[in-house]
Design a protein around this motif. Structure first.
Motif, PDB file in Angstrom:
ATOM      1  N   GLU A  45       0.823  -1.212   0.000  1.00 57.96           N
ATOM      2  CA  GLU A  45       0.000   0.000   0.000  1.00 57.96           C
ATOM      3  C   GLU A  45       0.859   1.265   0.000  1.00 57.96           C
ATOM      4  N   LYS A 183     -14.918  -7.749  -9.732  1.00 58.75           N
ATOM      5  CA  LYS A 183     -15.615  -6.670  -9.029  1.00 58.75           C
ATOM      6  C   LYS A 183     -14.911  -5.341  -9.273  1.00 58.75           C
ATOM      7  N   ALA A 184     -13.576  -5.363  -9.250  1.00 62.97           N
ATOM      8  CA  ALA A 184     -12.817  -4.131  -9.489  1.00 62.97           C
ATOM      9  C   ALA A 184     -12.872  -3.725 -10.954  1.00 62.97           C
ATOM     10  N   SER A 187     -16.054  -1.958 -11.899  1.00 67.41           N
ATOM     11  CA  SER A 187     -16.488  -0.917 -10.956  1.00 67.41           C
ATOM     12  C   SER A 187     -16.487   0.459 -11.610  1.00 67.41           C
ATOM     13  N   TRP A 189     -14.897   3.452 -12.412  1.00 72.53           N
ATOM     14  CA  TRP A 189     -13.586   4.090 -12.462  1.00 72.53           C
ATOM     15  C   TRP A 189     -13.682   5.596 -12.673  1.00 72.53           C
ATOM     16  N   HIS A 193     -13.072   9.300  -6.097  1.00 72.53           N
ATOM     17  CA  HIS A 193     -12.317   8.650  -5.023  1.00 72.53           C
ATOM     18  C   HIS A 193     -12.370   7.144  -5.245  1.00 72.53           C
ATOM     19  N   LEU A 194     -11.224   6.527  -5.401  1.00 70.28           N
ATOM     20  CA  LEU A 194     -11.167   5.098  -5.657  1.00 70.28           C
ATOM     21  C   LEU A 194     -11.170   4.308  -4.355  1.00 70.28           C
ATOM     22  N   THR A 195     -11.711   3.105  -4.418  1.00 69.54           N
ATOM     23  CA  THR A 195     -11.689   2.213  -3.260  1.00 69.54           C
ATOM     24  C   THR A 195     -10.306   1.560  -3.170  1.00 69.54           C
ATOM     25  N   ASP A 196     -10.025   0.967  -2.030  1.00 74.26           N
ATOM     26  CA  ASP A 196      -8.754   0.248  -1.865  1.00 74.26           C
ATOM     27  C   ASP A 196      -8.629  -0.875  -2.890  1.00 74.26           C
ATOM     28  N   LEU A 197      -9.733  -1.547  -3.177  1.00 74.93           N
ATOM     29  CA  LEU A 197      -9.731  -2.638  -4.159  1.00 74.93           C
ATOM     30  C   LEU A 197      -9.345  -2.109  -5.543  1.00 74.93           C
ATOM     31  N   GLN A 198      -9.921  -0.973  -5.932  1.00 77.49           N
ATOM     32  CA  GLN A 198      -9.594  -0.378  -7.223  1.00 77.49           C
ATOM     33  C   GLN A 198      -8.134   0.058  -7.292  1.00 77.49           C
TER      34      GLN A 198
END
Length: 221
Positions: A45, A183-184, A187, A189, A193-198
């Motif tokens: 991360e 799922k990513a 999603s 795009w 604000h992107l998710t942690d998964l993205q």
């Protein structure tokens, strides 16, 4: 039936259609075989930078242009309706062997910096299945991408046929399983604000590409 040269070639192309048309080549590992492999180790991360400001974009540019080759990919919000045109790409990602940079293209300065990186003849951009990415970058950013290498061509030269993507490439080169999250990939795009998964999905697509490139380059020497 009159047998002509053209007809013979049609038979040849049909017989070898998996390799020519991007089907599963016999040299590829199966999904079952890939499922048994140890997972590919992606970036941590703290080694992923999401860029959405002018200052961040220019700082990232200065770091990226120090490299000769970077992994590259883009992400776009999927379209689901017939006739619906994509407004992507919404995200562009570049990766070195140590860090990935995810540019949020809703920001004007990020679009400018990504355009400069794409036009650079001093920076090679490598990835998988890049034809649509290059086309959409050209359309959205009004630039002509330079020094693009689709890694599929390297696998073709090694007898693996066309259609090798990141999952098969990582399995062939590293004997590791590269997880692609549906799922990513499907999603939103275009979100600001992107998710942690993205974030991890985007970063590791580009990171895997640069890792594969360097591994193949090392093996060729």
């Amino acid at each position: 039936m009159k047998i002509t040269v053209g007809l013979i070639w049609k038979w040849i192309l049909w017989f070898f259609r998996p390799a020519v048309r991007g089907g599963r080549n016999p040299s590829w590992p199966t999904n079952e075989q890939m499922a048994l492999l140890a997972p590919f180790e992606g970036l941590r991360e703290e080694d992923i930078v999401v860029i959405s400001t002018k200052e961040g974009a220019h700082r990232a540019y200065q770091e990226i242009v120090q490299e000769k080759v970077v992994g590259f990919d883009t992400e776009s919000k999927p379209t689901f309706l017939k006739g619906e045109k994509s407004t992507g790409p919404h995200v562009a990602q570049f990766s070195t062997l140590k860090r990935a940079y995810i540019f949020m293209l809703h920001e004007a300065e990020c679009r400018k910096v990504v355009g400069r990186l794409m036009e650079s003849t001093q920076l090679k951009k490598v990835g998988f299945g890049l034809s649509n990415d290059v086309k959409s970058i050209r359309s959205k950013l009004k630039v002509q991408p330079q020094e693009i290498l689709d890694l599929e061509t390297l696998f073709v030269s090694k007898g693996h046929g066309r259609g090798v993507g990141v999952k098969v490439a990582v399995a062939l080169v590293f004997k590791r399983r590269f997880r692609k999250s549906r799922k990513a990939s499907t999603s939103n795009w275009a979100a600001h604000h992107l998710t942690d998964l993205q974030i991890h999905y985007a970063a590791n697509d580009a990171f895997a590409a640069i890792k594969v490139f360097h591994a193949l380059k090392t093996k060729s020497h």
